[in-house]
Design a protein around this motif. Sequence first.
Motif, mmCIF file in Angstrom:
data_model
loop_
_atom_site.group_PDB
_atom_site.id
_atom_site.type_symbol
_atom_site.label_atom_id
_atom_site.label_comp_id
_atom_site.label_asym_id
_atom_site.label_seq_id
_atom_site.Cartn_x
_atom_site.Cartn_y
_atom_site.Cartn_z
ATOM 1 N N SER A 1 -8.145 1.245 -4.997
ATOM 2 C CA SER A 1 -8.173 2.231 -3.930
ATOM 3 C C SER A 1 -9.218 1.897 -2.878
ATOM 4 O O SER A 1 -9.191 2.445 -1.775
ATOM 5 C CB SER A 1 -8.467 3.631 -4.503
ATOM 6 O OG SER A 1 -9.722 3.640 -5.165
ATOM 7 N N PHE B 1 -3.713 0.333 -3.179
ATOM 8 C CA PHE B 1 -3.224 -1.004 -2.909
ATOM 9 C C PHE B 1 -2.642 -1.566 -4.216
ATOM 10 O O PHE B 1 -3.356 -1.678 -5.216
ATOM 11 C CB PHE B 1 -4.346 -1.921 -2.424
ATOM 12 C CG PHE B 1 -4.795 -1.644 -1.018
ATOM 13 C CD1 PHE B 1 -4.140 -2.211 0.066
ATOM 14 C CD2 PHE B 1 -5.888 -0.813 -0.777
ATOM 15 C CE1 PHE B 1 -4.556 -1.960 1.370
ATOM 16 C CE2 PHE B 1 -6.312 -0.555 0.514
ATOM 17 C CZ PHE B 1 -5.640 -1.129 1.594
ATOM 18 N N PHE C 1 0.844 -1.209 0.000
ATOM 19 C CA PHE C 1 0.000 0.000 0.000
ATOM 20 C C PHE C 1 0.868 1.245 0.000
ATOM 21 O O PHE C 1 1.838 1.352 0.762
ATOM 22 C CB PHE C 1 -0.901 0.027 1.228
ATOM 23 C CG PHE C 1 -1.817 1.232 1.260
ATOM 24 C CD1 PHE C 1 -3.008 1.229 0.558
ATOM 25 C CD2 PHE C 1 -1.459 2.372 1.977
ATOM 26 C CE1 PHE C 1 -3.849 2.342 0.579
ATOM 27 C CE2 PHE C 1 -2.291 3.485 1.998
ATOM 28 C CZ PHE C 1 -3.489 3.471 1.296
ATOM 29 N N ASP D 1 -3.863 0.278 5.161
ATOM 30 C CA ASP D 1 -3.943 1.617 4.575
ATOM 31 C C ASP D 1 -3.652 2.695 5.611
ATOM 32 O O ASP D 1 -3.885 3.879 5.363
ATOM 33 C CB ASP D 1 -5.318 1.840 3.940
ATOM 34 C CG ASP D 1 -6.455 1.721 4.949
ATOM 35 O OD1 ASP D 1 -6.192 1.563 6.161
ATOM 36 O OD2 ASP D 1 -7.623 1.777 4.522
#
Length: 515
Positions: free
Chosen positions: A100, A74, A69, A308
Amino acid sequence: MKNRSIITLSIAFFSLMSCSQNDDSFIGGSISGGESEISNIYPVPPSQWMGGTDPYYSEGYTGDIMPYFENGQFHIFFLHDALNKSPGKGFHDIHEFESSDLATFSYKGKMIPYGNANEADFAVGTGSVVKVGSMYYFYYTGHNEMPAFMQSNARESVLCATSTDLKTWKKNTAFKITAPAGYYNFDFRDPHVFYNDELQKYSMLVSTQTEPGRKAVLLHFTSTDPASGKWDVQGPIYTTTAEDNYLMMECADVFKMGNYWYLLFSENWGQSKGTHYRMASSINGPWIKPENDRFDGEYFYAAKTASDGNKRYAFGWSPRKLPENDGGNKEWAGNMVIHELTQGTDGKLGIKAPESVKNLFTENTVITLDNKVGDVTVSNANYTLSGDAKATFKSIGKKAKINAKFTLGNTTGSAGFMFYVDGTENYYKIAFEPSNNLIVGYNSQLRTETKIPFNFESSVSYTIEIITEGSVCVLYIDGKVALSNRIYGRDKTNWGIFSNDQNFTISNLEVKKTK
């Protein structure tokens, strides 16, 4: 990278025939070649991804996944498993999806190709990406068991490719790590590299075995500067116990979540196949095995994670079958499946469906009751089944989400959901078995396909979500565990609920579809 019989040349190139791209066996993808947008929840790479007519570029499947990430994206690297492998060619180049939101995917094509028969990466295996300064390093497995190559080389080794943009990768042909003395160079794969804050160095975990003794270990290497190419062996960070006695611990991953460190690995030869985890208060251990050390069954394999910065997700794949029907045998590679990890106050991990995936299902669908057998009471969206009973409903099609709450009236018998209900007594069922404290997936021949431990209590309400697309069907329960299943023909046949020697109550049953 799974050490499996398909690796041998006699089986790796077993199929020169073309399989038709139909709804049962293949989901999604452009047939025009090049990049494409894939809206599937459980994606596979597109067909004819390089254009032209070469059979190798026809259908393919998603194998071991290596997520990374950065900057809101990603980068989901994976081993591409082509359906049609030609004799004399290698296999498992590394391809990429980008996303995303983990609900829609952009296919970016081939990133790292396999080598030729004289090179260490005639077949490419699992690895990981780490960024050092402005350079990205992709450490991956080289696998070559051609007899001529193995006369003077290890079967498996750790290799490296570099990039400045995550798009164009250059192999570092001068870099290679093979098993050091005391370890088995026939099985030496799946490098996982990360910056180790506790050591102030970079760490690399490699799946291998001791030699002699053949005990599965995750061997630990360290480097102060990956650019130098120098990695020093430190010994195992984890060794299989006498109780578990794993043959190999594949596709390892290490991460910190809250106050705990977690170690993930996958095992495919014992009694509890799938992705396992250990937890510790330090990356140096001691590593504790939870009572239930899996969060999905064997149809979710080789999970590695990425965060993330807010949530962490586990990326695995659900095997296809050969032949591709309900009675087929589990094969390597299939569709990508992504779970969101959750963490209990005791540090134990759980999983649930990603919110972005659940948010796709906004359209309420009428549930059409088709048939009742036995003692079945229906009141709006509530169903009570007593003894041996079942209720079946009309097909809900390719992509749907089932929501419900349920209770089990006693601690004997079983109850659950049926799929691939075609009018016979043979159907796929996901069974809740309180006497065994298991959730089990049985195919239409009553063969156990997959299972996961779960401690059921009578008269306790449980919340389930079932997300299904094509032949992939994933059940989540209480945000604790999931059970991924492969059910061919599900989208074209009825589904239902059943009870065997059980008082089974389903409430607020609903089906939602995407727009």
